[in-house]
Design a protein around this motif. Structure first.
Motif, PDB file in Angstrom:
ATOM      1  N   GLY A   1       0.779  -1.227   0.000  1.00  9.42           N
ATOM      2  CA  GLY A   1       0.000   0.000   0.000  1.00  9.42           C
ATOM      3  C   GLY A   1       0.812   1.280   0.000  1.00  9.42           C
ATOM      4  N   GLN A   2       2.085   1.220  -0.401  1.00 10.10           N
ATOM      5  CA  GLN A   2       2.945   2.396  -0.326  1.00 10.10           C
ATOM      6  C   GLN A   2       2.936   3.175  -1.646  1.00 10.10           C
ATOM      7  N   VAL A   3       2.723   4.472  -1.541  1.00 11.51           N
ATOM      8  CA  VAL A   3       2.663   5.367  -2.692  1.00 11.51           C
ATOM      9  C   VAL A   3       3.969   6.170  -2.698  1.00 11.51           C
ATOM     10  N   HIS A   4       4.969   5.651  -3.384  1.00 13.74           N
ATOM     11  CA  HIS A   4       6.319   6.189  -3.311  1.00 13.74           C
ATOM     12  C   HIS A   4       6.523   7.406  -4.209  1.00 13.74           C
ATOM     13  N   SER A   5       7.515   8.207  -3.838  1.00  8.86           N
ATOM     14  CA  SER A   5       8.026   9.246  -4.727  1.00  8.86           C
ATOM     15  C   SER A   5       9.036   8.626  -5.679  1.00  8.86           C
ATOM     16  N   GLY A   6       9.205   9.238  -6.840  1.00 12.11           N
ATOM     17  CA  GLY A   6      10.222   8.799  -7.776  1.00 12.11           C
ATOM     18  C   GLY A   6       9.927   7.452  -8.404  1.00 12.11           C
ATOM     19  N   GLN A   7      10.913   6.975  -9.141  1.00 15.49           N
ATOM     20  CA  GLN A   7      10.843   5.668  -9.768  1.00 15.49           C
ATOM     21  C   GLN A   7      11.459   4.616  -8.852  1.00 15.49           C
ATOM     22  N   ARG A   8      11.374   3.373  -9.255  1.00 17.90           N
ATOM     23  CA  ARG A   8      12.003   2.304  -8.465  1.00 17.90           C
ATOM     24  C   ARG A   8      13.517   2.494  -8.416  1.00 17.90           C
ATOM     25  N   GLN A   9      14.112   2.989  -9.495  1.00 19.56           N
ATOM     26  CA  GLN A   9      15.521   3.374  -9.479  1.00 19.56           C
ATOM     27  C   GLN A   9      15.621   4.852  -9.103  1.00 19.56           C
ATOM     28  N   ASP A  10      16.695   5.203  -8.378  1.00 19.39           N
ATOM     29  CA  ASP A  10      16.811   6.584  -7.929  1.00 19.39           C
ATOM     30  C   ASP A  10      17.284   7.496  -9.052  1.00 19.39           C
ATOM     31  N   GLN A  11      17.316   8.795  -8.751  1.00 21.96           N
ATOM     32  CA  GLN A  11      17.627   9.777  -9.795  1.00 21.96           C
ATOM     33  C   GLN A  11      19.064   9.663 -10.278  1.00 21.96           C
ATOM     34  N   ASP A  12      20.001   9.302  -9.421  1.00 23.84           N
ATOM     35  CA  ASP A  12      21.387   9.111  -9.866  1.00 23.84           C
ATOM     36  C   ASP A  12      21.463   8.005 -10.914  1.00 23.84           C
ATOM     37  N   TRP A  13      20.761   6.912 -10.678  1.00 26.15           N
ATOM     38  CA  TRP A  13      20.745   5.801 -11.630  1.00 26.15           C
ATOM     39  C   TRP A  13      20.132   6.261 -12.950  1.00 26.15           C
ATOM     40  N   LEU A  14      19.035   6.976 -12.874  1.00 27.59           N
ATOM     41  CA  LEU A  14      18.363   7.423 -14.091  1.00 27.59           C
ATOM     42  C   LEU A  14      19.220   8.420 -14.865  1.00 27.59           C
ATOM     43  N   GLU A  15      19.845   9.342 -14.149  1.00 26.38           N
ATOM     44  CA  GLU A  15      20.704  10.315 -14.822  1.00 26.38           C
ATOM     45  C   GLU A  15      21.876   9.629 -15.509  1.00 26.38           C
ATOM     46  N   GLY A  16      22.476   8.647 -14.818  1.00 24.65           N
ATOM     47  CA  GLY A  16      23.641   7.980 -15.373  1.00 24.65           C
ATOM     48  C   GLY A  16      23.345   7.139 -16.590  1.00 24.65           C
ATOM     49  N   ARG A  17      22.173   6.566 -16.671  1.00 20.42           N
ATOM     50  CA  ARG A  17      21.852   5.650 -17.768  1.00 20.42           C
ATOM     51  C   ARG A  17      21.000   6.282 -18.861  1.00 20.42           C
ATOM     52  N   LEU A  18      20.183   7.272 -18.480  1.00 14.94           N
ATOM     53  CA  LEU A  18      19.251   7.839 -19.452  1.00 14.94           C
ATOM     54  C   LEU A  18      19.508   9.308 -19.739  1.00 14.94           C
ATOM     55  N   GLY A  19      20.334   9.953 -18.916  1.00  8.24           N
ATOM     56  CA  GLY A  19      20.620  11.361 -19.101  1.00  8.24           C
ATOM     57  C   GLY A  19      19.766  12.248 -18.212  1.00  8.24           C
ATOM     58  N   PRO A  20      20.251  13.467 -17.917  1.00  8.71           N
ATOM     59  CA  PRO A  20      19.528  14.358 -17.000  1.00  8.71           C
ATOM     60  C   PRO A  20      18.130  14.724 -17.475  1.00  8.71           C
ATOM     61  N   ALA A  21      17.943  14.935 -18.774  1.00 10.46           N
ATOM     62  CA  ALA A  21      16.623  15.348 -19.265  1.00 10.46           C
ATOM     63  C   ALA A  21      15.587  14.251 -19.054  1.00 10.46           C
ATOM     64  N   ALA A  22      15.954  13.023 -19.417  1.00  6.99           N
ATOM     65  CA  ALA A  22      15.024  11.909 -19.222  1.00  6.99           C
ATOM     66  C   ALA A  22      14.766  11.663 -17.743  1.00  6.99           C
ATOM     67  N   ALA A  23      15.814  11.808 -16.919  1.00  7.16           N
ATOM     68  CA  ALA A  23      15.650  11.621 -15.481  1.00  7.16           C
ATOM     69  C   ALA A  23      14.673  12.640 -14.911  1.00  7.16           C
ATOM     70  N   ARG A  24      14.776  13.882 -15.359  1.00 11.73           N
ATOM     71  CA  ARG A  24      13.852  14.914 -14.913  1.00 11.73           C
ATOM     72  C   ARG A  24      12.414  14.593 -15.341  1.00 11.73           C
ATOM     73  N   THR A  25      12.245  14.134 -16.576  1.00 13.61           N
ATOM     74  CA  THR A  25      10.909  13.778 -17.052  1.00 13.61           C
ATOM     75  C   THR A  25      10.322  12.644 -16.223  1.00 13.61           C
TER      76      THR A  25
END
Length: 432
Positions: free
Chosen positions: A83-107
């Motif tokens: 029942g947890q409504v989390h912030s963000g994605q399952r992967q954190d923003q550092d992971w997203l920035e490193g693999r997808l780039g800052p723009a995609a991570a922000r989106t």
């Protein structure tokens, strides 16, 4: 992979599991089973958060929608999770920035914020009584993890403008959670938790009121191709211009392109008897830093709903209480002998990279699944994005569809043994 049928291995078809959730939720009368030929604009396969959200949003856009569910709406992972409504994605923003780039991570961050807001908005708009409350604690079971939690809180505030996360040191988390099991962490007051089955039932009621034709106890046996693919069950068929596949961990062998990337795993929850004193100082939910996550939260009637424990087979263990109790006692020794009034299991779905799998199976067949423990908010948003894509605006669906989503290694024969080896290793590492 064993050819065990997950729809019947642990559950009775057409019935909700005996959980605290089912015992405390006014259930809807059963919807009819699909019989004969039905025509629709869109056929949605699966009556969990993804399918119900997609059906509701499509109906509100004027589409004629038929939803086909193998058991009862919300009877799968959507009705038995933490029942947890989390912030963000399952992967954190550092992971997203490193693999997808800052723009995609922000989106992706912005979409996750929208997902939380969507849950809150649907609850408010449709009057869903699901005990929605703010606050999730991320708890570090190792001291070495605490700096990363605090750095993430600072980054979210400085880079993403999100200032709802409070760093917690050892004393702060002990005072908040009433346990010395953790070394620190953070409290996200912008996240939330809710009664998951009540939320699913509320979505189903809203979809029904919007004109969605819901068919229960109607297991899909095949999905055809072409301009009007036919979704077939044992006793009927739906012909539609579009098909939305929302079966998550229960997709089985129905669509190999999905099951190759979405692995079902089981997890387990107990509900204590009502406690004379709740150990938590505030009614927040908790998820810790173990790979095999321990998670818990207080219920509205004074119980602790406590989840965790790995299982290395499709079938649930014979004694779920015995599996989960040692994990509860390790965090709250005073509750080692508390009565556990309810115990249940559920099948969720993970992906290799722990990001959801959005797939175009054909121009008019779309799928979303594999939320990897972040499904309450993200599956609700996925339904909305699926509806947008069907309506002709697919840009936001494609944000997820463009994320590389590898298949599990080893094919159907080897992916399950390899997952067992990996989970055994991580569970051992959690205990070291």
């Amino acid at each position: 992979m064993p050819r065990l049928d997950l729809l019947t291995a642990n559950d009775r078809p057409g019935a909700y599991p005996e959980s605290w959730y089912a015992a405390t939720t006014p259930l809807l009368p059963p919807f009819p089973a699909l019989a004969g030929a039905v025509e629709a604009d869109v056929c949605v396969v699966g009556g969990g958060y993804t399918g119900l959200s997609a059906a509701l949003h499509l109906a509100e856009c004027g589409f004629d929608v038929a939803l086909v569910e193998a058991s009862r709406v919300g009877s799968g992972a959507s009705g038995r999770n933490g029942g947890q409504v989390h912030s963000g994605q399952r992967q954190d923003q550092d992971w997203l920035e490193g693999r997808l780039g800052p723009a995609a991570a922000r989106t992706l961050w912005d979409l996750a914020e929208e997902a939380k807001a969507l849950v809150r908005g649907l609850v408010a708009r449709h009057g869903i009584d699901c005990d929605l409350r703010d606050g999730i604690v991320a708890a570090a079971h190792r001291a070495a993890y605490v700096p990363a939690y605090h750095a993430e809180a600072a980054k979210l505030a400085q880079v993403y403008g999100y200032d709802r996360v409070e760093p917690l040191d050892a004393a702060g988390i002990r005072d908040l959670l009433g346990t010395a099991a953790y070394h620190g962490g953070s409290l996200d007051r912008g996240a939330a938790h809710l009664h998951p089955l009540a939320y699913a039932i509320g979505l189903a009621r809203a979809a029904d009121a919007a004109g969605v034709r819901i068919f229960e106890t109607s297991r899909v046996t095949a999905i055809g191709a072409g301009a009007r693919p036919e979704v077939r069950t044992a006793d009927g068929a739906v012909r539609a211009r579009f098909v939305v596949l929302a079966a998550n961990g229960y997709v089985g062998h129905l669509v190999p392109a999905v099951s190759a990337r979405v692995m079902p795993i089981n997890n387990f929850i107990v509900a204590t008897a009502p406690l004379e004193r709740m150990p938590l100082a505030e009614p927040v939910a908790v998820a810790d830093s173990r790979f095999v996550v321990t998670y818990y939260r207080p219920s509205a009637d004074g119980r602790l709903l406590f989840g965790g424990g790995e299982s290395y087979g499709w079938r649930f263990p014979a004694d779920i209480r015995a599996l989960v109790r040692p994990r509860l006692a390790a965090i709250y020794p005073d509750l080692a002998d508390v009565a556990l009034d309810y115990a249940w299991g559920g099948t969720l779905a993970i992906t290799v990279n722990r990001m959801p799998a959005f797939q175009r199976l054909a121009p008019n067949v779309l799928s979303a699944s594999g939320y990897s423990g972040h499904g309450v908010a993200m599956a609700t948003l996925a339904g909305k994005l699926l509806a947008e894509a069907v309506a002709g605006t697919a840009e936001r669906f494609d944000v997820f569809a463009r994320i590389p989503q590898p298949a599990f290694p080893g094919g159907a024969a080897m992916r399950w043994p390899l997952l067992v080896l990996a989970m055994t290793w991580y569970a051992l590492r959690d205990r070291l």
